[in-house]
Design an enzyme around this catalytic site. Structure first.
Site, PDB file in Angstrom:
ATOM      1  CE  LYS A 190       4.624   0.073   2.244  1.00  0.00           C
ATOM      2  NZ  LYS A 190       5.322   1.067   2.921  1.00  0.00           N
ATOM      3  N   GLY A 242      -0.519  -5.398   9.446  1.00  0.00           N
ATOM      4  CA  GLY A 242      -1.051  -3.727   9.613  1.00  0.00           C
ATOM      5  C   GLY A 242      -2.332  -3.731  10.110  1.00  0.00           C
ATOM      6  CB  SER A 243      -4.366  -0.755  10.443  1.00  0.00           C
ATOM      7  OG  SER A 243      -4.252  -0.192   9.236  1.00  0.00           O
ATOM      8  CB  THR A 244      -8.609  -3.827  11.155  1.00  0.00           C
ATOM      9  OG1 THR A 244      -8.061  -4.708  12.419  1.00  0.00           O
ATOM     10  CG2 THR A 244      -9.962  -4.450  10.701  1.00  0.00           C
ATOM     11  N   GLY A 247      -6.385  -3.814   5.983  1.00  0.00           N
ATOM     12  CA  GLY A 247      -6.558  -5.207   5.682  1.00  0.00           C
ATOM     13  C   GLY A 247      -7.524  -5.470   5.028  1.00  0.00           C
ATOM     14  CD  GLU A 264      -0.894 -12.972  11.242  1.00  0.00           C
ATOM     15  OE1 GLU A 264      -1.620 -12.391  12.277  1.00  0.00           O
ATOM     16  OE2 GLU A 264      -0.560 -14.035  11.268  1.00  0.00           O
ATOM     17  CB  CYS A 298      -0.548  -6.491  16.585  1.00  0.00           C
ATOM     18  SG  CYS A 298       0.550  -7.997  16.858  1.00  0.00           S
ATOM     19  CD  GLU A 395      -4.380  -1.838  17.015  1.00  0.00           C
ATOM     20  OE1 GLU A 395      -4.788  -1.576  15.779  1.00  0.00           O
ATOM     21  OE2 GLU A 395      -3.809  -3.082  17.272  1.00  0.00           O
TER      22      GLU A 395
HETATM   23  P1  NAP Z   1      -0.876   0.364   8.327  1.00  0.00           P
HETATM   24  O1  NAP Z   1      -1.184   1.669   8.272  1.00  0.00           O
HETATM   25  O2  NAP Z   1      -2.020  -0.549   7.983  1.00  0.00           O
HETATM   26  O3  NAP Z   1       0.446  -0.099   7.537  1.00  0.00           O
HETATM   27  C1  NAP Z   1       0.726  -1.277   7.520  1.00  0.00           C
HETATM   28  C2  NAP Z   1       1.533  -1.261   6.167  1.00  0.00           C
HETATM   29  O4  NAP Z   1       0.846  -1.293   5.145  1.00  0.00           O
HETATM   30  C3  NAP Z   1       2.824  -0.112   5.944  1.00  0.00           C
HETATM   31  O5  NAP Z   1       3.767  -0.502   5.197  1.00  0.00           O
HETATM   32  C4  NAP Z   1       1.833   0.872   5.158  1.00  0.00           C
HETATM   33  O6  NAP Z   1       2.698   1.702   4.483  1.00  0.00           O
HETATM   34  C5  NAP Z   1       1.143  -0.196   4.083  1.00  0.00           C
HETATM   35  N1  NAP Z   1       0.157   0.500   3.560  1.00  0.00           N
HETATM   36  C6  NAP Z   1      -0.599   1.184   3.924  1.00  0.00           C
HETATM   37  N2  NAP Z   1      -1.773   1.666   3.002  1.00  0.00           N
HETATM   38  C7  NAP Z   1      -1.720   0.512   2.214  1.00  0.00           C
HETATM   39  C8  NAP Z   1      -2.642   0.252   1.177  1.00  0.00           C
HETATM   40  N3  NAP Z   1      -3.818   0.898   0.810  1.00  0.00           N
HETATM   41  N4  NAP Z   1      -2.255  -1.115   0.540  1.00  0.00           N
HETATM   42  C9  NAP Z   1      -1.219  -1.767   0.961  1.00  0.00           C
HETATM   43  N5  NAP Z   1      -0.324  -1.395   1.726  1.00  0.00           N
HETATM   44  C10 NAP Z   1      -0.492  -0.125   2.381  1.00  0.00           C
HETATM   45  O7  NAP Z   1      -0.609  -0.165   9.843  1.00  0.00           O
HETATM   46  P2  NAP Z   1       0.431   0.555  10.816  1.00  0.00           P
HETATM   47  O8  NAP Z   1      -0.140   1.597  11.527  1.00  0.00           O
HETATM   48  O9  NAP Z   1       1.733   0.741  10.018  1.00  0.00           O
HETATM   49  O10 NAP Z   1       0.858  -0.489  11.905  1.00  0.00           O
HETATM   50  C11 NAP Z   1       0.091  -0.701  13.024  1.00  0.00           C
HETATM   51  C12 NAP Z   1      -1.128  -1.765  12.793  1.00  0.00           C
HETATM   52  O11 NAP Z   1      -0.535  -2.965  12.586  1.00  0.00           O
HETATM   53  C13 NAP Z   1      -1.922  -2.054  14.160  1.00  0.00           C
HETATM   54  O12 NAP Z   1      -3.049  -2.033  13.892  1.00  0.00           O
HETATM   55  C14 NAP Z   1      -1.292  -3.340  14.703  1.00  0.00           C
HETATM   56  O13 NAP Z   1      -2.282  -3.792  15.576  1.00  0.00           O
HETATM   57  C15 NAP Z   1      -1.225  -4.078  13.396  1.00  0.00           C
HETATM   58  N6  NAP Z   1      -0.157  -5.119  13.625  1.00  0.00           N
HETATM   59  C16 NAP Z   1      -0.626  -6.528  13.716  1.00  0.00           C
HETATM   60  C17 NAP Z   1       0.245  -7.476  13.839  1.00  0.00           C
HETATM   61  C18 NAP Z   1      -0.179  -8.789  13.956  1.00  0.00           C
HETATM   62  O14 NAP Z   1       0.615  -9.637  13.841  1.00  0.00           O
HETATM   63  N7  NAP Z   1      -1.509  -8.922  14.022  1.00  0.00           N
HETATM   64  C19 NAP Z   1       1.539  -7.313  14.137  1.00  0.00           C
HETATM   65  C20 NAP Z   1       2.054  -5.976  14.006  1.00  0.00           C
HETATM   66  C21 NAP Z   1       1.261  -4.797  13.644  1.00  0.00           C
HETATM   67  P3  NAP Z   1       3.186   3.089   5.162  1.00  0.00           P
HETATM   68  O15 NAP Z   1       3.879   2.814   6.367  1.00  0.00           O
HETATM   69  O16 NAP Z   1       3.971   3.744   4.199  1.00  0.00           O
HETATM   70  O17 NAP Z   1       1.899   3.881   5.407  1.00  0.00           O
END
Ligand code: NAP
Ligand code: MG
Length: 485
Positions: A190, A242-244, A247, A264, A298, A395
């Site tokens: 997804k 994605g976000s902590t 996670g 991650e 990230c 962050e």
């Molecule tokens: P996010 O809100 O956590 O979303 C990540 C993904 O998870 C999206 O596809 C999101 O869908 C989906 N999602 C949301 N709620 C969910 C749930 N309850 N269960 C399962 N999936 C769910 O993060 P983001 O704001 O898109 O991305 C930014 C974050 O990613 C930052 O914190 C960044 O540090 C982190 N990141 C980490 C790495 C790494 O390798 N460590 C790399 C890139 C980014 P929707 O988009 O539809 O909400």
């Protein structure tokens, strides 16, 4: 006496990347079992270009039923085809996907820039080539798993559910899909709701590659679509970037289910400038680490630590360089800083900027013109930042840099490690011994020396503490998709 030369304000002529060679459909369906199918709810949502706010396309919303169909297709493909193929045959398909991606690299780069707001320079030179290289790299491992894990029996896991964020849409898809396929698993992926387009282009490439139906399924939607994947009882592995906060929800949801997971998550990485550092290169490294990508990385170097003796000169040069950055149309090849990915993200960044000011830190913003339409944020730095302040601890995920000074090596190690995150760090020094001393003591999954934000498919990536666990990339990335006996 030399005459003082009046500073000339150089302007570049616009140099827009053409969009004439790309095809973006009005509507994208779900990619399940090798076919594009309508969502069972009949619902679609819009994806916009964050630099202009124009609607690019409408994207199918997958609910639990669609996710169930995708998981069933992945299970069938796993049982009947993919788990029975030799590594050599799997490798051929992965190579084919890599080559097709390369052939369509220009189109993929332009679409990534339109949908995500990132500069064409970044999508053309970093995202797309690295995504292709990931497929090439893992294609090479598919028939050599016994060399990656000598004297062990290697088995695939089954169906992998993969959820990715919006900051590197195609690259994150490649990080997830390529090692899963190489190790013999099938996939339900997804993308993030604001950046589904290159994932759907990848679905077209996968269909064109002749990969057996159901081996890769791509379902678009919101967070609840992701949750339906995580909670599906026939998923063997969850790979999430994605976000902590999300996670943690996933970690709770899969506790006790036996599902394997790689998480991650976020970061607040320290970029450390010692007093013997090559200052001009370091300033360029700071800019590259936090501003070139709108801070949407990230592992962005979002906390700068400068040794006191060089702090004034570093900050002066940094401000000067910030003022020369070009912010604007991400499709222009001269643009350094593109658009913020969404209104929500821009609101979050602006909220943190306000908090920084209220906490008493001193703000400086680049004196560049900001486009009127779309979502933009000027490169921003804060000096006089306290270690305990919100902007130094949380962050922000935007072009906002906190600057702190230090006197001794022990002090900077303590400050850099005083963070809930542990994803990456950078060290700038002329002396190898100083670099090695620091790198061995920093709690970070990746430490760059005299450079920043460098990636290679052969090199593992991942974090400590609230930055998650498991590694992607390299041989380590394979181990996340196998059972060893
Ligand atoms: P996010 O809100 O956590 O979303 C990540 C993904 O998870 C999206 O596809 C999101 O869908 C989906 N999602 C949301 N709620 C969910 C749930 N309850 N269960 C399962 N999936 C769910 O993060 P983001 O704001 O898109 O991305 C930014 C974050 O990613 C930052 O914190 C960044 O540090 C982190 N990141 C980490 C790495 C790494 O390798 N460590 C790399 C890139 C980014 P929707 O988009 O539809 O909400
Ligand atoms: Mg978009």
């Amino acid at each position: 006496m030399a005459k003082k030369i009046k500073e000339i304000n150089w302007d570049y002529a616009p140099s827009l990347e053409s969009t004439s060679h790309i095809e973006v459909k009005e509507k994208y369906e779900l990619f399940i079992d090798g076919k594009f199918v309508k969502p069972s709810s009949g619902n679609y949502f819009n994806t916009v270009n964050p630099a202009t706010n124009e609607v690019l396309s409408s994207i199918a919303y997958a609910n639990e039923k669609d996710v169930d169909n995708a998981v069933k297709a992945a299970r069938k493909a796993y049982n009947e085809v993919w788990s029975k193929l030799s590594g050599k045959e799997r490798g051929k398909y992965i190579y084919r996907i890599a080559r097709l991606m390369q052939e369509r690299a220009r189109e993929l780069a332009v679409i990534e820039t339109l949908d995500a707001g990132k500069t064409i320079r970044e999508s053309r030179d970093i995202d797309i080539p690295l995504a292709c290289n990931h497929f090439f790299y893992y294609a090479g491992w598919a028939d050599k798993l016994e060399y990656a894990f000598p004297n062990r029996k290697v088995e695939s896991l089954g169906v992998a559910g993969q959820i990715i964020p919006w900051n590197f849409p195609l690259l994150m898809a490649a990080w997830k899909i390529a090692p899963a396929l190489a190790a013999g698993n099938t996939v339900v992926l997804k993308p993030a709701e604001t950046t589904s387009l290159t994932a759907m282009k990848l679905a077209e490439i996968i269909r064109d590659s002749g990969l057996p139906a159901g081996v890769v399924n791509i379902v678009t939607g919101y967070g609840d679509t992701g949750a339906a994947i995580v909670n599906h009882e026939d998923i063997n592995k969850v790979a999430f970037t994605g976000s902590t906060a999300v996670g943690k929800i996933i970690q709770k949801a899969i506790a006790g289910t036996g599902k394997k997971a790689t998480l991650e998550l976020g970061g607040k990485s320290a970029n450390i400038i010692m007093d013997d550092a090559p200052i001009d290169q370091a300033v360029e490294g700071i800019i590259n680490g936090i501003f070139f990508n709108q801070g949407h990385v990230c592992c962005a170097g979002s906390r700068l630590f400068v040794q006191e003796g060089v702090a004034d000169v570093v900050i002066k040069k940094l401000k000067r360089r910030m003022d020369s950055l070009i912010i604007g149309n991400p499709l222009d090849k001269n643009t350094d800083v593109g658009a913020i990915n969404s209104k929500e993200q821009l609101d979050t960044i602006n909220k943190y900027i306000k908090i920084g000011i209220n906490e008493g830190a001193e703000m400086y913003q680049a004196s560049c013109e900001i486009p009127k339409n779309g979502y933009f944020c000027p490169p921003t730095i804060f000096t006089g930042v306290a270690q305990s302040s919100t902007i130094a601890q949380e962050e922000i995920f935007g072009p906002v840099l906190t600057i702190q000074t230090f006197r001794t090596v022990d002090e900077v190690i303590q400050k850099a490690n005083n963070s809930p995150f542990g994803l990456a760090a950078g060290v700038w020094s002329d002396k190898g011994s100083r670099v090695f001393n620091l790198t061995s003591k920093l709690n970070a999954g990746v430490v760059w020396a005299n450079t920043y934000n460098k990636f290679d498919p052969a090199s593992p990536f991942g974090g400590f503490k609230e930055s998650g666990y498991g590694r992607e990339g390299g041989m380590h990335g394979l181990s996340a998709y196998v059972k060893l006996k």
